[in-house]
Design a protein around this motif. Structure first.
Motif, PDB file in Angstrom:
ATOM      1  N   GLN A  99       0.887  -1.184   0.043  1.00 50.66           N
ATOM      2  CA  GLN A  99      -0.143  -0.008  -0.182  1.00 50.66           C
ATOM      3  C   GLN A  99       0.805   1.272   0.129  1.00 50.66           C
ATOM      4  O   GLN A  99       2.036   1.145   0.527  1.00 50.66           O
ATOM      5  CB  GLN A  99      -0.953   0.056   1.149  1.00 50.66           C
ATOM      6  N   PRO A 100       0.402   2.293  -0.679  1.00 52.39           N
ATOM      7  CA  PRO A 100       1.328   3.768  -0.606  1.00 52.39           C
ATOM      8  C   PRO A 100       1.526   4.169   0.684  1.00 52.39           C
ATOM      9  O   PRO A 100       2.808   4.719   0.836  1.00 52.39           O
ATOM     10  CB  PRO A 100       0.353   4.456  -1.473  1.00 52.39           C
ATOM     11  N   ASP A 101       0.657   3.900   1.795  1.00 49.86           N
ATOM     12  CA  ASP A 101       1.169   4.519   3.023  1.00 49.86           C
ATOM     13  C   ASP A 101       1.701   3.400   3.987  1.00 49.86           C
ATOM     14  O   ASP A 101       1.901   3.576   5.190  1.00 49.86           O
ATOM     15  CB  ASP A 101      -0.184   4.806   3.873  1.00 49.86           C
ATOM     16  N   ASP A 102       2.442   2.271   3.293  1.00 49.56           N
ATOM     17  CA  ASP A 102       2.997   1.211   4.200  1.00 49.56           C
ATOM     18  C   ASP A 102       4.167   1.632   5.016  1.00 49.56           C
ATOM     19  O   ASP A 102       4.669   2.461   4.562  1.00 49.56           O
ATOM     20  CB  ASP A 102       3.381   0.047   3.336  1.00 49.56           C
ATOM     21  N   PRO A 103       4.250   1.200   6.313  1.00 46.07           N
ATOM     22  CA  PRO A 103       5.560   1.511   6.925  1.00 46.07           C
ATOM     23  C   PRO A 103       6.725   0.743   6.383  1.00 46.07           C
ATOM     24  O   PRO A 103       6.486  -0.053   5.434  1.00 46.07           O
ATOM     25  CB  PRO A 103       5.229   1.098   8.396  1.00 46.07           C
ATOM     26  N   VAL A 104       7.991   1.102   6.710  1.00 43.08           N
ATOM     27  CA  VAL A 104       9.017   0.193   6.257  1.00 43.08           C
ATOM     28  C   VAL A 104       8.937  -1.045   6.442  1.00 43.08           C
ATOM     29  O   VAL A 104       9.493  -2.015   5.698  1.00 43.08           O
ATOM     30  CB  VAL A 104      10.307   0.925   7.059  1.00 43.08           C
ATOM     31  N   TRP A 105       8.342  -1.631   7.513  1.00 40.35           N
ATOM     32  CA  TRP A 105       8.015  -3.162   7.724  1.00 40.35           C
ATOM     33  C   TRP A 105       6.740  -3.235   8.206  1.00 40.35           C
ATOM     34  O   TRP A 105       6.105  -3.231   9.509  1.00 40.35           O
ATOM     35  CB  TRP A 105       8.909  -3.641   8.939  1.00 40.35           C
ATOM     36  N   PRO A 106       5.793  -3.544   7.315  1.00 42.86           N
ATOM     37  CA  PRO A 106       4.227  -3.723   7.451  1.00 42.86           C
ATOM     38  C   PRO A 106       4.059  -4.737   8.593  1.00 42.86           C
ATOM     39  O   PRO A 106       4.679  -5.872   8.638  1.00 42.86           O
ATOM     40  CB  PRO A 106       3.578  -4.045   6.327  1.00 42.86           C
ATOM     41  N   ARG A 107       2.933  -4.838   9.788  1.00 38.99           N
ATOM     42  CA  ARG A 107       2.694  -5.807  10.686  1.00 38.99           C
ATOM     43  C   ARG A 107       2.495  -7.114   9.958  1.00 38.99           C
ATOM     44  O   ARG A 107       2.671  -8.017  10.385  1.00 38.99           O
ATOM     45  CB  ARG A 107       1.865  -5.185  11.495  1.00 38.99           C
ATOM     46  N   ARG A 108       1.851  -7.284   8.764  1.00 37.39           N
ATOM     47  CA  ARG A 108       1.425  -8.289   8.252  1.00 37.39           C
ATOM     48  C   ARG A 108       2.670  -9.211   7.752  1.00 37.39           C
ATOM     49  O   ARG A 108       2.362 -10.343   7.640  1.00 37.39           O
ATOM     50  CB  ARG A 108       0.395  -7.999   7.204  1.00 37.39           C
ATOM     51  N   VAL A 109       3.527  -8.490   7.612  1.00 40.01           N
ATOM     52  CA  VAL A 109       4.881  -9.331   6.923  1.00 40.01           C
ATOM     53  C   VAL A 109       5.365 -10.384   8.292  1.00 40.01           C
ATOM     54  O   VAL A 109       5.718 -11.378   7.894  1.00 40.01           O
ATOM     55  CB  VAL A 109       6.042  -8.288   6.538  1.00 40.01           C
ATOM     56  N   THR A 110       5.359  -9.773   9.461  1.00 42.23           N
ATOM     57  CA  THR A 110       5.740 -10.358  10.280  1.00 42.23           C
ATOM     58  C   THR A 110       4.614 -11.669  10.724  1.00 42.23           C
ATOM     59  O   THR A 110       5.094 -12.547  10.936  1.00 42.23           O
ATOM     60  CB  THR A 110       5.688  -9.305  11.733  1.00 42.23           C
ATOM     61  N   ALA A 234       9.073  -7.274  15.208  1.00 48.76           N
ATOM     62  CA  ALA A 234       8.019  -6.974  15.930  1.00 48.76           C
ATOM     63  C   ALA A 234       8.277  -5.669  16.689  1.00 48.76           C
ATOM     64  O   ALA A 234       7.278  -5.288  17.132  1.00 48.76           O
ATOM     65  CB  ALA A 234       7.823  -8.360  16.764  1.00 48.76           C
ATOM     66  N   ARG A 235       9.460  -5.354  16.883  1.00 48.38           N
ATOM     67  CA  ARG A 235       9.829  -3.925  17.848  1.00 48.38           C
ATOM     68  C   ARG A 235      10.023  -3.104  16.776  1.00 48.38           C
ATOM     69  O   ARG A 235      10.301  -2.136  17.415  1.00 48.38           O
ATOM     70  CB  ARG A 235      11.168  -4.641  18.653  1.00 48.38           C
ATOM     71  N   MET A 236      10.069  -3.269  15.526  1.00 47.36           N
ATOM     72  CA  MET A 236      10.097  -2.145  14.530  1.00 47.36           C
ATOM     73  C   MET A 236       8.956  -1.170  14.756  1.00 47.36           C
ATOM     74  O   MET A 236       7.881  -1.538  14.412  1.00 47.36           O
ATOM     75  CB  MET A 236      10.698  -2.420  12.956  1.00 47.36           C
ATOM     76  N   ARG A 237       9.427   0.139  14.443  1.00 46.34           N
ATOM     77  CA  ARG A 237       8.410   1.039  14.438  1.00 46.34           C
ATOM     78  C   ARG A 237       8.577   1.833  13.106  1.00 46.34           C
ATOM     79  O   ARG A 237       9.840   2.240  12.747  1.00 46.34           O
ATOM     80  CB  ARG A 237       8.385   2.303  15.601  1.00 46.34           C
ATOM     81  N   ALA A 238       7.540   2.299  12.483  1.00 45.56           N
ATOM     82  CA  ALA A 238       7.326   2.875  11.200  1.00 45.56           C
ATOM     83  C   ALA A 238       7.973   4.433  11.546  1.00 45.56           C
ATOM     84  O   ALA A 238       7.716   4.912  12.532  1.00 45.56           O
ATOM     85  CB  ALA A 238       6.245   2.923  10.317  1.00 45.56           C
TER      86      ALA A 238
END
Length: 238
Positions: A99-110, A234-238
């Protein structure tokens, strides 16, 4: 009058934070690629002579087996391809699309990587229970589990929406690296590609050594890196 001081957003600091997250994401992809190399080596040497993630190689093996009349290799490589596809489909359902507004590591990847971990836990149990059993059916089942897990991983990395970023199919990464070298691209842009390719080879080398000389701990090469990536991401923040 409120004494609360409004938060000041510093663009420079925000940009530095984004670069830090990007470097961490790239490092985690390198760890996943080490896992991939290990899984491919274990699959090729111990589970019937096919690959867990290299579907191009499995397609070649399928064609070779058809031409040479080797039914067992045809079944092994063909089933690995099908299992990988199933993993990709399952992972895609979990991870969704970029998605255009995805963070660097989307939670769904985890979440998708957790699914991959569950598959590898089943792999671990079957591997340890049947260790030393020269049963072709067991080996095929283990290869299918590994291929499905790496199919999930492939879908997870696709969620980043970054062209050329992969932990499983790396011919394009090699091509991009060599093209970048020829074009004299900055080393900062080439380093992640070189690191991923090196991780694949190192993972394959370690996986081969363990599969041949210390097979009891082979599943650790798949599970430990994956747990590390899940915990850190899991500890990464966008």
């Amino acid at each position: 009058m409120s004494s609360t001081v409004p938060r000041v957003i510093r663009p420079h600091a925000a940009a530095e934070e984004d670069q830090h997250l990007l470097r961490r994401r790239n490092a985690l992809v390198v760890v996943l690629t080490f896992l991939t190399g290990s899984a491919d080596a274990i699959g090729f040497l111990s589970l019937g002579g096919a690959f867990s993630s290299v579907m191009t190689g499995n397609m070649v093996l399928l064609g070779l087996s058809a031409g040479r009349g080797e039914a067992e290799l045809a079944v092994t490589s063909g089933c690995a391809i099908i299992s990988f596809i199933v993993g990709v489909l399952a992972g895609a359902r979990v991870v969704g699309s970029a998605q255009p507004d995805d963070p660097v590591w989307p939670r769904r990847v985890t979440w998708a990587l957790v699914l991959e971990l569950l598959v590898f836990v089943v792999f671990l149990v079957v591997w340890e229970v049947t260790l030393g059993t020269p049963d072709a059916h067991v080996h095929l089942a283990l290869l299918l589990l590994s291929a499905a897990a790496l199919g999930v991983q492939s879908s997870a990395i696709q969620r980043f929406g970054v062209a050329g970023l992969s932990s499983t199919y790396l011919t394009g990464t090699l091509t991009s690296l060599i093209a970048g070298v020829a074009a004299r691209s900055p080393w900062d842009s080439l380093r992640p590609k070189a690191q991923v390719l090196l991780a694949l080879m190192v993972g394959a080398a370690v996986g081969a050594l363990v599969a041949l000389h210390l097979p009891v701990v082979a599943p650790a090469l798949l599970i430990v890196p994956l747990v590390l990536v899940i915990v850190v991401s899991a500890r990464m923040r966008a």
